[in-house]
Design a protein around this motif. Structure first.
Motif, mmCIF file in Angstrom:
data_model
loop_
_atom_site.group_PDB
_atom_site.id
_atom_site.type_symbol
_atom_site.label_atom_id
_atom_site.label_comp_id
_atom_site.label_asym_id
_atom_site.label_seq_id
_atom_site.Cartn_x
_atom_site.Cartn_y
_atom_site.Cartn_z
ATOM 1 N N ILE A 2 0.839 -1.201 0.000
ATOM 2 C CA ILE A 2 0.000 0.000 0.000
ATOM 3 C C ILE A 2 0.874 1.251 0.000
ATOM 4 O O ILE A 2 0.541 2.276 -0.605
ATOM 5 N N GLY A 3 2.038 1.160 0.665
ATOM 6 C CA GLY A 3 2.949 2.296 0.721
ATOM 7 C C GLY A 3 3.538 2.671 -0.619
ATOM 8 O O GLY A 3 4.081 3.772 -0.775
ATOM 9 N N PHE A 4 3.473 1.764 -1.594
ATOM 10 C CA PHE A 4 3.910 2.117 -2.948
ATOM 11 C C PHE A 4 3.030 3.224 -3.545
ATOM 12 O O PHE A 4 3.436 3.903 -4.489
ATOM 13 N N PHE A 5 1.816 3.377 -2.995
ATOM 14 C CA PHE A 5 0.852 4.312 -3.579
ATOM 15 C C PHE A 5 0.414 5.426 -2.629
ATOM 16 O O PHE A 5 -0.091 6.445 -3.072
ATOM 17 N N ILE A 6 0.594 5.220 -1.311
ATOM 18 C CA ILE A 6 0.092 6.161 -0.313
ATOM 19 C C ILE A 6 1.229 6.586 0.604
ATOM 20 O O ILE A 6 2.067 5.767 0.993
ATOM 21 N N ASP A 7 1.254 7.855 0.989
ATOM 22 C CA ASP A 7 2.310 8.397 1.835
ATOM 23 C C ASP A 7 2.315 7.736 3.215
ATOM 24 O O ASP A 7 1.272 7.329 3.738
ATOM 25 N N ALA A 8 3.510 7.660 3.820
ATOM 26 C CA ALA A 8 3.681 6.988 5.110
ATOM 27 C C ALA A 8 2.846 7.631 6.210
ATOM 28 O O ALA A 8 2.278 6.935 7.061
ATOM 29 N N THR A 9 2.763 8.958 6.223
ATOM 30 C CA THR A 9 1.975 9.641 7.250
ATOM 31 C C THR A 9 0.514 9.211 7.198
ATOM 32 O O THR A 9 -0.116 8.958 8.235
ATOM 33 N N VAL A 10 -0.018 9.105 5.998
ATOM 34 C CA VAL A 10 -1.412 8.677 5.828
ATOM 35 C C VAL A 10 -1.591 7.244 6.319
ATOM 36 O O VAL A 10 -2.570 6.922 7.010
ATOM 37 N N LEU A 11 -0.654 6.383 5.987
ATOM 38 C CA LEU A 11 -0.741 4.979 6.409
ATOM 39 C C LEU A 11 -0.742 4.857 7.929
ATOM 40 O O LEU A 11 -1.511 4.076 8.497
ATOM 41 N N ILE A 12 0.134 5.614 8.584
ATOM 42 C CA ILE A 12 0.212 5.540 10.043
ATOM 43 C C ILE A 12 -1.098 6.003 10.667
ATOM 44 O O ILE A 12 -1.614 5.378 11.600
ATOM 45 N N PRO A 38 5.459 3.608 -7.565
ATOM 46 C CA PRO A 38 5.304 4.680 -8.556
ATOM 47 C C PRO A 38 5.149 6.079 -7.977
ATOM 48 O O PRO A 38 5.219 7.048 -8.708
ATOM 49 N N VAL A 39 4.890 6.204 -6.654
ATOM 50 C CA VAL A 39 4.582 7.545 -6.131
ATOM 51 C C VAL A 39 5.438 7.929 -4.934
ATOM 52 O O VAL A 39 5.036 8.753 -4.118
ATOM 53 N N GLY A 40 6.623 7.335 -4.784
ATOM 54 C CA GLY A 40 7.482 7.640 -3.648
ATOM 55 C C GLY A 40 7.859 9.117 -3.602
ATOM 56 O O GLY A 40 8.512 9.629 -4.522
ATOM 57 N N ALA A 41 7.455 9.806 -2.532
ATOM 58 C CA ALA A 41 7.676 11.257 -2.451
ATOM 59 C C ALA A 41 9.159 11.594 -2.366
ATOM 60 O O ALA A 41 9.631 12.535 -3.021
ATOM 61 N N ALA A 42 9.920 10.848 -1.547
ATOM 62 C CA ALA A 42 11.361 11.105 -1.431
ATOM 63 C C ALA A 42 12.072 10.798 -2.749
ATOM 64 O O ALA A 42 12.991 11.513 -3.158
ATOM 65 N N MET A 43 11.645 9.727 -3.407
ATOM 66 C CA MET A 43 12.219 9.356 -4.704
ATOM 67 C C MET A 43 12.033 10.486 -5.712
ATOM 68 O O MET A 43 12.992 10.891 -6.394
ATOM 69 N N TYR A 44 10.814 11.018 -5.806
ATOM 70 C CA TYR A 44 10.553 12.091 -6.767
ATOM 71 C C TYR A 44 11.303 13.364 -6.401
ATOM 72 O O TYR A 44 11.754 14.107 -7.278
ATOM 73 N N ALA A 45 11.428 13.634 -5.089
ATOM 74 C CA ALA A 45 12.161 14.833 -4.667
ATOM 75 C C ALA A 45 13.613 14.753 -5.114
ATOM 76 O O ALA A 45 14.160 15.706 -5.690
ATOM 77 N N VAL A 46 14.245 13.602 -4.878
ATOM 78 C CA VAL A 46 15.655 13.429 -5.246
ATOM 79 C C VAL A 46 15.822 13.427 -6.763
ATOM 80 O O VAL A 46 16.711 14.093 -7.308
#
Length: 426
Positions: free
Chosen positions: A326-336, A373-381
């Motif tokens: 699920i984390g592949f598609f949704i941010d960690a903060t939302v998951l927690i 496909p939606v990793g926020a840190a990945m896209y930032a870097v």
């Protein structure tokens, strides 16, 4: 809740901001149940913002922004170079060490990855590292950040699950060290195979080591002071956030003398945006959570997992895999925020320790920040370094494997997580 879940996924795929996707899909639950007063979504949203324990979230976000502008980054970079510059892998090893040292400062994996990309990205490419390798190392190093105090994920998990935040803070140190070690080994193996040279030609002198350690000591002591304050009863989890803000200002103004009025105002401006987005998400998630509790979703999920396995480790593996996917598609903060009320009761039912599960859960949720496909840190870097996602993904496989192995180890060896909490808090 099935219609609610489908609506949530569809809204995310349409590109709607997560907070609104949560609120709109959660509201559908009340449309399905007309017997419920339609004032409840408003009431639970407002009441969520009045949770005193959540006061720690904006305070720690503010402290992180202030620390980043206090001049501490340059000192930690020098210390990281002294610690690991002689290892095979050069700046790649330095970046992993810097992430470990910065974990107690930034509190955000995305912010840490973006910052390191700006500081070290160009230099790594100039030294001959492939663009994808450099980007993946700079990104995955930030996986350490959420489990080193004061990670925001720990505060959210502890507040939502009624778990001791002090014990969670203490529990993060050993797993963080294991992650540092595993990522360093993965970088070393790759660098050895490709012939990458160390950053430093010889080990640092005693004078260099002392100077570097002295320069970074205030950042190293930061999480230690947090733990001592909680253990000795000087601060509550909410009050310790206020101490963190004062500490950051003290470091920036009086110790390093780098924080000027402009830097302070920029930190406040950045904090307003960060706090607003996080707290807005937390407030609206109450609508979604209300339906989860009323429909007894935790009991349904627990029953399904218990039908597969009654073993604690087996259940934790299933949860970690689910959260990872699920984390592949949704941010960690939302998951927690969304999944803690679902899975924590199950782990407690099986006799698991909520602190042990919390570290594994937060780590599994965080990995999605670094993967397509939606990793926020990945896209930032990748956006900062202009790196193709394909090149990043290929080079990140050994690092992903290293993090996955540590997560598996932590599931089967709870003592690695609970050693320090038991020693400090009993």
């Amino acid at each position: 809740m099935l219609i609610v879940a489908i609506a949530f996924i569809v809204l995310l795929l349409m590109g709607m901001p997560v907070a609104f996707a949560i609120a709109i899909s959660g509201t559908l639950f009340f449309i399905q149940h007309p017997e419920l007063p339609f004032t409840i979504p408003v009431q639970v949203t407002v009441s969520q913002t009045q949770n005193f324990a959540l006061l720690a979230v904006p305070l720690f976000i503010m402290a992180g922004n202030l620390m980043n502008r206090s001049g501490i980054t340059e000192r930690l970079l020098e210390l990281a170079s002294v610690l690991t510059g002689r290892l095979t892998g050069g700046l790649a090893q330095v970046s992993i060490a810097l992430s470990a040292l910065m974990g107690g400062v930034s509190g955000s994996a995305i912010a840490d990855a973006a910052m390191q990309s700006r500081i070290l990205g160009d230099e790594m490419v100039k030294r001959g590292f492939p663009l994808g390798f450099a980007a993946s190392v700079l990104s995955y190093g930030a996986v350490l950040t959420p489990i080193i105090p004061p990670g925001i994920g720990m505060i959210l998990y502890g507040t939502i699950g009624q778990v001791s935040i002090g014990r969670l803070f203490a529990a993060g140190f050993v797993p963080a060290f294991l992650l540092w070690l595993s990522l360093s080994v993965a970088v070393w193996l790759t660098a050895k195979r490709r012939g990458y040279m160390p950053e430093r030609e010889q080990w640092p002198t005693g004078r260099e080591a002392i100077r570097a350690f002295t320069g970074g000591i205030w950042a190293i002591l930061f999480p230690v002071f947090l733990l001592l304050g909680l253990r000795m009863g000087v601060f509550t989890p909410s009050e310790i956030g206020a101490f963190a803000v004062v500490y950051a200002i003290f470091i920036g103004v009086l110790i390093y003398r780098k924080m000027k009025v402009r830097g302070f105002l920029e930190a406040m401006e950045g904090s307003l945006g960060d706090v607003g987005s996080v707290m807005f998400l937390i407030a609206l998630s109450a609508i979604f959570s209300y339906g989860i509790v009323l429909d007894r979703v935790p009991e349904v999920v627990s029953g399904w997992i218990l039908g597969v396995t009654g073993n604690l480790q087996g259940a934790m593996i299933l949860v970690a895999l689910f959260v990872l996917v699920i984390g592949f598609f949704i941010d960690a903060t939302v998951l927690i925020i969304m999944l803690t009320p679902i899975f924590l009761p199950l782990i407690r039912q099986l006799g698991g320790d909520p602190v042990h599960f919390g570290i594994v859960f937060i780590l599994a949720a965080t990995i999605g920040n670094f993967t397509p496909p939606v990793g926020a840190a990945m896209y930032a870097v990748c956006s900062i370094m202009k790196c193709p996602i394909g090149a990043y993904t290929r080079e990140s496989v050994p690092l992903f494997a290293a993090v996955a192995l540590v997560t598996l180890f932590l599931i089967f060896v709870p003592g690695a997580v609970l050693l320090l909490p038991n020693l400090i808090f009993g």
